[in-house]
Motif scaffolding. Structure first.
Motif, PDB file in Angstrom:
ATOM      1  N   LEU A 190     -10.774  -0.028  12.668  1.00 45.84           N
ATOM      2  CA  LEU A 190     -10.654  -0.534  11.302  1.00 45.84           C
ATOM      3  C   LEU A 190     -10.176  -1.980  11.296  1.00 45.84           C
ATOM      4  CD1 LEU A 190     -10.875   0.366   8.325  1.00 45.84           C
ATOM      5  CD2 LEU A 190      -8.437   0.980   8.436  1.00 45.84           C
ATOM      6  N   ASN A 232     -12.769  -4.731  12.213  1.00 47.81           N
ATOM      7  CA  ASN A 232     -13.785  -5.083  11.216  1.00 47.81           C
ATOM      8  C   ASN A 232     -13.199  -5.665   9.933  1.00 47.81           C
ATOM      9  OD1 ASN A 232     -15.959  -4.085  12.816  1.00 47.81           O
ATOM     10  ND2 ASN A 232     -15.401  -1.999  12.226  1.00 47.81           N
ATOM     11  N   ASP A 233     -11.914  -6.016   9.965  1.00 52.42           N
ATOM     12  CA  ASP A 233     -11.253  -6.528   8.753  1.00 52.42           C
ATOM     13  C   ASP A 233     -10.375  -7.719   9.138  1.00 52.42           C
ATOM     14  OD1 ASP A 233      -9.352  -6.924   6.631  1.00 52.42           O
ATOM     15  OD2 ASP A 233      -9.869  -4.939   5.862  1.00 52.42           O
ATOM     16  N   GLN A 234     -10.790  -8.924   8.740  1.00 54.47           N
ATOM     17  CA  GLN A 234     -10.082 -10.135   9.124  1.00 54.47           C
ATOM     18  C   GLN A 234      -8.631 -10.135   8.645  1.00 54.47           C
ATOM     19  OE1 GLN A 234     -11.345 -12.597  11.153  1.00 54.47           O
ATOM     20  NE2 GLN A 234      -9.207 -13.275  11.185  1.00 54.47           N
ATOM     21  N   GLU A 235      -8.405  -9.616   7.454  1.00 56.05           N
ATOM     22  CA  GLU A 235      -7.040  -9.597   6.912  1.00 56.05           C
ATOM     23  C   GLU A 235      -6.131  -8.708   7.751  1.00 56.05           C
ATOM     24  OE1 GLU A 235      -4.778  -8.447   2.710  1.00 56.05           O
ATOM     25  OE2 GLU A 235      -6.936  -8.887   2.712  1.00 56.05           O
ATOM     26  N   LYS A 236      -6.655  -7.538   8.130  1.00 57.37           N
ATOM     27  CA  LYS A 236      -5.869  -6.631   8.985  1.00 57.37           C
ATOM     28  C   LYS A 236      -5.688  -7.215  10.383  1.00 57.37           C
ATOM     29  CE  LYS A 236      -6.811  -2.148   6.799  1.00 57.37           C
ATOM     30  NZ  LYS A 236      -7.248  -2.687   5.507  1.00 57.37           N
TER      31      LYS A 236
END
Length: 315
Positions: A195, A198-202
């Motif tokens: 997850l 695939n998530d720049q913020e995370k």
């Protein structure tokens, strides 16, 4: 298909994690002592004397063959004229109870090493034993039990203390000086890695956590709570463990190399360590070449003597 399977097997190998643990256990007393204090309820300070013990044993299997077992940690601590023995295993697999069989095998061999043998009696003392669980394991207890039934029917048992990385946040680790857990902190995120990848913020949030870790480590070093060598070892091993665990997650793995790898190279102790490895390799090669030359010279000398002996016999 077979190639992918081999790749997965390499990625699941626990050797890097074991080596990280053994490096800190074997070289960094200031990292090891707080973990033992926390795990076993001890109160050792910097005056405690640590004696590393033999960690290789041959365990006989049912088919009578011997298997070499290497414990992750086998040591004695001498403190205020009292000596206690400890055995800790770093486990990278999820807990299912099967490790207790291996724990008992190791503990038995450790007990035999120091057994007091007489003509009619042998006395064995088992070590204080613990497990460091890297992966989240909801079924794992805080302590397990090894129970043995004697021929008389009497049952004796001892406890195996268990520490789970998943149970500790950064405040827990730094408040209790459990710095030895930091290289394995990435395991807290293992189930979220896909997850996060695939998530720049995370992804940014994950590395903010590591910025926080590095900042706190800098403060601990300045306060004298951490030796420069152990500080460098934590940084280097944090990078190595994260690099291994995230190898199948492209975006995280790339950032691990840039952020953690860059931090690693900035640490003088780590640069000295790698220079030492390089120097050792160079010296090892030089010694090998010198040894080969000596052997060749000796062979040439023996060959000449043999030829001269043959000539003298033919006369």
């Amino acid at each position: 298909m077979r190639r992918k399977k081999r790749k997965r097997e390499r990625c699941n190998s626990g050797s890097i994690y074991d080596n990280a643990f053994r490096t800190m256990e074997g070289e960094c007393n200031d990292l090891l002592v707080p973990v033992i204090n926390h795990m076993f309820g001890e109160n050792y300070d910097e005056t405690a004397v640590i004696k590393r013990l033999r960690n290789e044993h041959i365990v006989e299997k049912k088919d009578k063959t011997g298997v070499k077992r290497i414990t992750d940690s086998s040591l004695e601590i001498i403190f205020e004229n009292v000596t206690k023995r400890y055995h800790i295993e770093c486990e990278s697999k999820r807990y299912d109870g099967s490790i207790l069989v291996r724990i008992f095998e190791y503990d038995s061999q450790i007990a035999l090493d120091s057994a007091e043998r007489g003509l009619h009696k042998i006395h064995m003392k088992f070590p204080n034993t613990g497990i460091l669980l890297l992966r989240e394991s909801s079924d794992a207890p805080k302590r397990a039990v090894v129970e043995i039934e004697m021929p008389s029917g009497e049952q004796i048992s001892y406890q195996v203390q268990i520490i789970k990385i998943a149970d500790y946040d950064l405040d827990d680790i730094f408040d209790s000086k459990l710095y030895m857990l930091l290289p394995f902190y990435i395991f807290k995120y293992e189930r979220q890695l896909q997850l996060i990848d695939n998530d720049q913020e995370k992804l940014d949030a994950l590395f903010e956590v590591y910025d926080d870790i590095y900042g706190r480590l800098d403060e601990e070093l300045k306060r004298g709570n951490l030796s420069a060598f152990s500080y460098g070892a934590i940084i280097r091993l944090t990078h190595e463990v994260a690099d291994k665990l995230t190898s199948n997650h492209k975006n995280i793995h790339k950032k691990v190399g840039v952020v953690m790898g860059g931090k690693t190279l900035d640490i003088p102790e780590v640069r000295i360590y790698h220079k030492g490895l390089d120097k050792g390799r160079i010296e090892g090669r030089a010694e090998g070449e010198a040894h080969r030359r000596e052997l060749q010279e000796e062979n040439d000398k023996l060959r000449k003597e043999l030829e001269e002996l043959k000539k003298s016999l033919n006369k």
